[in-house]
Design an enzyme around this catalytic site. Sequence first.
Site, PDB file in Angstrom:
ATOM      1  N   LYS A  33      35.812 -41.658 -23.507  1.00 44.48           N
ATOM      2  CA  LYS A  33      34.795 -40.925 -24.269  1.00 44.48           C
ATOM      3  C   LYS A  33      35.198 -39.453 -24.392  1.00 44.48           C
ATOM      4  CE  LYS A  33      32.082 -40.224 -20.052  1.00 44.48           C
ATOM      5  NZ  LYS A  33      31.002 -40.792 -19.217  1.00 44.48           N
ATOM      6  N   TYR A 250      38.523  -6.306 -20.846  1.00 40.19           N
ATOM      7  CA  TYR A 250      37.091  -6.127 -21.131  1.00 40.19           C
ATOM      8  C   TYR A 250      36.299  -5.884 -19.854  1.00 40.19           C
ATOM      9  CZ  TYR A 250      37.514  -7.837 -25.954  1.00 40.19           C
ATOM     10  OH  TYR A 250      37.823  -8.000 -27.282  1.00 40.19           O
TER      11      TYR A 250
HETATM   12  C1  LIG Z   1      31.510 -41.259 -18.004  1.00 37.50           C
HETATM   13  C2  LIG Z   1      31.122 -42.517 -17.322  1.00 37.50           C
HETATM   14  C3  LIG Z   1      32.005 -43.145 -16.445  1.00 37.50           C
HETATM   15  C4  LIG Z   1      33.297 -42.511 -15.969  1.00 37.50           C
HETATM   16  O1  LIG Z   1      32.962 -41.567 -14.960  1.00 37.50           O
HETATM   17  P1  LIG Z   1      34.122 -40.796 -14.143  1.00 37.50           P
HETATM   18  O2  LIG Z   1      33.368 -40.027 -13.129  1.00 37.50           O
HETATM   19  O3  LIG Z   1      34.795 -39.915 -15.137  1.00 37.50           O
HETATM   20  O4  LIG Z   1      34.996 -41.834 -13.595  1.00 37.50           O
HETATM   21  C5  LIG Z   1      31.645 -44.378 -15.944  1.00 37.50           C
HETATM   22  N1  LIG Z   1      30.459 -44.952 -16.280  1.00 37.50           N
HETATM   23  C6  LIG Z   1      29.571 -44.355 -17.089  1.00 37.50           C
HETATM   24  C7  LIG Z   1      28.278 -45.024 -17.396  1.00 37.50           C
HETATM   25  C8  LIG Z   1      29.860 -43.116 -17.634  1.00 37.50           C
HETATM   26  O5  LIG Z   1      28.985 -42.520 -18.442  1.00 37.50           O
END
Ligand SMILES: *Cc1c(COP(=O)(O)O)cnc(C)c1O
Length: 354
Positions: A33, A250
């Site tokens: 994702k 800055y």
């Molecule tokens: C994003 C997500 C994961 C992966 O989580 P990580 O901590 O990056 O391994 C797994 N399950 C769900 C439902 C998620 O939203």
Amino acid sequence: MRPARALIDLDALRHNYRLARERHGGQALAVVKANAYGHGAVRCARALAGEADGFAVACLEEALELRAAGIQAPILLLEGVFEAAELAEVARHQLWPVVHHAEQLRMLEQARPQSPFAVWLKINSGMNRAGFLPDDAQAAWQRLQACAAVGTITLMTHFARADEPHLLSTTEQIAAFDAATAGLPGPRSLANSAGVLGWPAAHRDWARPGILLYGADPMPDEANALRPVMTLESRIMALREIPPGAALGYGARFRAERPTRVGLVAMGYADGYPRSAPDGTPVSVDGRPTRLIGRVSMDMLTVDLTELPDAGLGSRVELWGNAVGVNRVAQCAGTIAYELLCNVKRVRFDYLGG
Ligand SMILES: *Cc1c(COP(=O)(O)O)cnc(C)c1O
């Protein structure tokens, strides 16, 4: 050409996926994702296509991008659908929707796809973000089971604190999930990255590793043999010496205490390097450790070269990667590796091992 770039090591990605699958047993959905946590979803999915059991993305748009790129493996939609109209695309592309609230259940009850959906029923075992309450799990399952539009039902939950191995929270969530789903048939999926690495009791039929695929250990105190996938790097584009008392950048946040040799680096917060990084945040110049000094600006940042007389124009600067762990930078900047990796933009992306 501006030398800022993200170097993505696809061999490291495959190594980390294999490690996750081996640790967990069963099958593993590679979570890609948010553009594969900033690494490039299509390139990462293609690199894993030969071996990943499937992929997980947040939403339909992300899944369609992978399908358009020729990814044929199963793809789980972690947030499910947002409106009933999406179900036609879900069916056409044989995506797997998560069902985590009553409205999604109603949409499925009214759907009439040509072939049934493989759905993942999400149980809220204690995180209280998404999912059916334990008391409602059996009824939700029965309604799904009765749907003409539903085929196999996988049972899932998600952990709030699996990266804190000394707490009882994850044990309690596992127990709540098991009690809520007792007697129901079908595969189970509990473990995110921290669940894979730290919670054998959460190892069931499917793992859902995300951050560990990219080599950022969610439990950095343990040596888990992960390989960093992204190296964020640039070069020194200008040099100057500033005298004791002189301010840099800055807000004059950094003030030299001694004659200081400053390297100007083509990398800034518009590239995703955190503006919140304080003086002293580690960087590596030509493979040698030194520190950020002065506030990060939009396109540039400044590093201390006083102790590195051999460094000069064109020297390679690693902001994170193999020499500087992204977890260390995140800790300095008051955030987590997930956020830093997701934020990388504008820089050139080069892929190794494709
Ligand atoms: C994003 C997500 C994961 C992966 O989580 P990580 O901590 O990056 O391994 C797994 N399950 C769900 C439902 C998620 O939203």
